[in-house]
Design a protein around this motif. Structure first.
Motif, PDB file in Angstrom:
ATOM      1  N   ASP A   1      75.790 -48.594 -16.328  1.00  0.00           N
ATOM      2  CA  ASP A   1      76.800 -49.483 -16.892  1.00  0.00           C
ATOM      3  C   ASP A   1      76.894 -50.731 -16.026  1.00  0.00           C
ATOM      4  O   ASP A   1      76.933 -50.644 -14.802  1.00  0.00           O
ATOM      5  N   ARG A   2      76.925 -51.907 -16.637  1.00  0.00           N
ATOM      6  CA  ARG A   2      76.987 -53.170 -15.898  1.00  0.00           C
ATOM      7  C   ARG A   2      78.223 -53.292 -15.027  1.00  0.00           C
ATOM      8  O   ARG A   2      78.164 -53.775 -13.917  1.00  0.00           O
ATOM      9  N   ASP A   3      79.351 -52.868 -15.575  1.00  0.00           N
ATOM     10  CA  ASP A   3      80.621 -53.078 -14.886  1.00  0.00           C
ATOM     11  C   ASP A   3      80.892 -52.052 -13.799  1.00  0.00           C
ATOM     12  O   ASP A   3      81.373 -52.393 -12.721  1.00  0.00           O
ATOM     13  N   THR A   4      80.598 -50.782 -14.075  1.00  0.00           N
ATOM     14  CA  THR A   4      80.952 -49.722 -13.134  1.00  0.00           C
ATOM     15  C   THR A   4      79.795 -49.265 -12.253  1.00  0.00           C
ATOM     16  O   THR A   4      80.020 -48.654 -11.219  1.00  0.00           O
ATOM     17  N   GLY A   5      78.571 -49.536 -12.674  1.00  0.00           N
ATOM     18  CA  GLY A   5      77.408 -49.065 -11.929  1.00  0.00           C
ATOM     19  C   GLY A   5      77.135 -47.583 -12.120  1.00  0.00           C
ATOM     20  O   GLY A   5      76.247 -47.016 -11.508  1.00  0.00           O
ATOM     21  N   ARG A   6      77.884 -46.948 -13.003  1.00  0.00           N
ATOM     22  CA  ARG A   6      77.737 -45.517 -13.287  1.00  0.00           C
ATOM     23  C   ARG A   6      76.716 -45.311 -14.405  1.00  0.00           C
ATOM     24  O   ARG A   6      76.550 -46.156 -15.280  1.00  0.00           O
ATOM     25  N   SER A   7      76.039 -44.183 -14.371  1.00  0.00           N
ATOM     26  CA  SER A   7      75.049 -43.862 -15.397  1.00  0.00           C
ATOM     27  C   SER A   7      75.691 -43.876 -16.782  1.00  0.00           C
ATOM     28  O   SER A   7      76.827 -43.437 -16.955  1.00  0.00           O
ATOM     29  N   ARG A   8      74.927 -44.357 -17.759  1.00  0.00           N
ATOM     30  CA  ARG A   8      75.401 -44.332 -19.140  1.00  0.00           C
ATOM     31  C   ARG A   8      74.967 -43.053 -19.853  1.00  0.00           C
ATOM     32  O   ARG A   8      75.245 -42.866 -21.028  1.00  0.00           O
ATOM     33  N   GLY A   9      74.256 -42.165 -19.144  1.00  0.00           N
ATOM     34  CA  GLY A   9      73.890 -40.871 -19.710  1.00  0.00           C
ATOM     35  C   GLY A   9      72.550 -40.842 -20.413  1.00  0.00           C
ATOM     36  O   GLY A   9      72.223 -39.872 -21.088  1.00  0.00           O
ATOM     37  N   PHE A  10      71.768 -41.905 -20.254  1.00  0.00           N
ATOM     38  CA  PHE A  10      70.436 -41.905 -20.838  1.00  0.00           C
ATOM     39  C   PHE A  10      69.494 -42.725 -19.970  1.00  0.00           C
ATOM     40  O   PHE A  10      69.920 -43.464 -19.087  1.00  0.00           O
ATOM     41  N   GLY A  11      68.207 -42.554 -20.225  1.00  0.00           N
ATOM     42  CA  GLY A  11      67.219 -43.284 -19.458  1.00  0.00           C
ATOM     43  C   GLY A  11      65.876 -43.266 -20.151  1.00  0.00           C
ATOM     44  O   GLY A  11      65.747 -42.784 -21.287  1.00  0.00           O
ATOM     45  N   PHE A  12      64.860 -43.767 -19.459  1.00  0.00           N
ATOM     46  CA  PHE A  12      63.514 -43.860 -20.005  1.00  0.00           C
ATOM     47  C   PHE A  12      62.510 -43.410 -18.957  1.00  0.00           C
ATOM     48  O   PHE A  12      62.687 -43.674 -17.776  1.00  0.00           O
TER      49      PHE A  12
END
Length: 136
Positions: free
Chosen positions: A70-81
């Motif tokens: 997440d741009r604002d929190t730096g926390r994972s958004r729960g997905f990736g590549f």
């Protein structure tokens, strides 16, 4: 050339089975044959790039593993590549890892698709007073 042969065999098989080519199935097969980038959904918030790469490196050479933050929190958004150096490695990883547990969560694995661009800035709907919700 191998891709063309696989595609030709797929078309021949579809035609011989039902007399027509299902377009959606054909397009999905083309994407599967040509993609070495996987979408990984349902990731634990504790999963980082390194642990994601470790989880998939047993299927082949991983060229990139990226957890989206997440741009604002730096926390994972729960997905990736995860990107592999070969299509065969990606296919093997997809088959083996889809629905499996990773860091306490069952993950979803599919071929990554090209993201469509947004057609302009986000807009806000007007409220009854005519302001845009900014408190003016």
């Amino acid at each position: 050339m191998a891709f063309c042969n696989k595609l030709g065999n797929l078309v021949k098989q579809s035609i011989s089975q039902n007399g027509q080519v299902p377009v959606a199935s054909l397009l999905n097969s083309i994407r599967c044959f040509s993609s070495s980038k996987l979408f990984i959904g349902g990731l634990s918030y504790g999963t980082d790039d390194h642990s994601l790469k470790d989880a998939f490196s047993g299927f082949g050479d991983v060229t990139e593993a990226k957890v989206i933050l997440d741009r604002d929190t730096g926390r994972s958004r729960g997905f990736g590549f995860v990107t592999f150096d070969s299509q065969d490695s990606a296919s093997s990883a997809l088959s083996a890892m889809d629905g499996q547990e990773l860091n306490g969560r069952n993950i979803r694995v599919s071929y990554a698709t090209e993201r469509t661009s947004r057609s302009g800035p986000r807009t806000f709907s007007d409220d009854r007073n005519g302001d845009r919700g900014f408190g003016y």
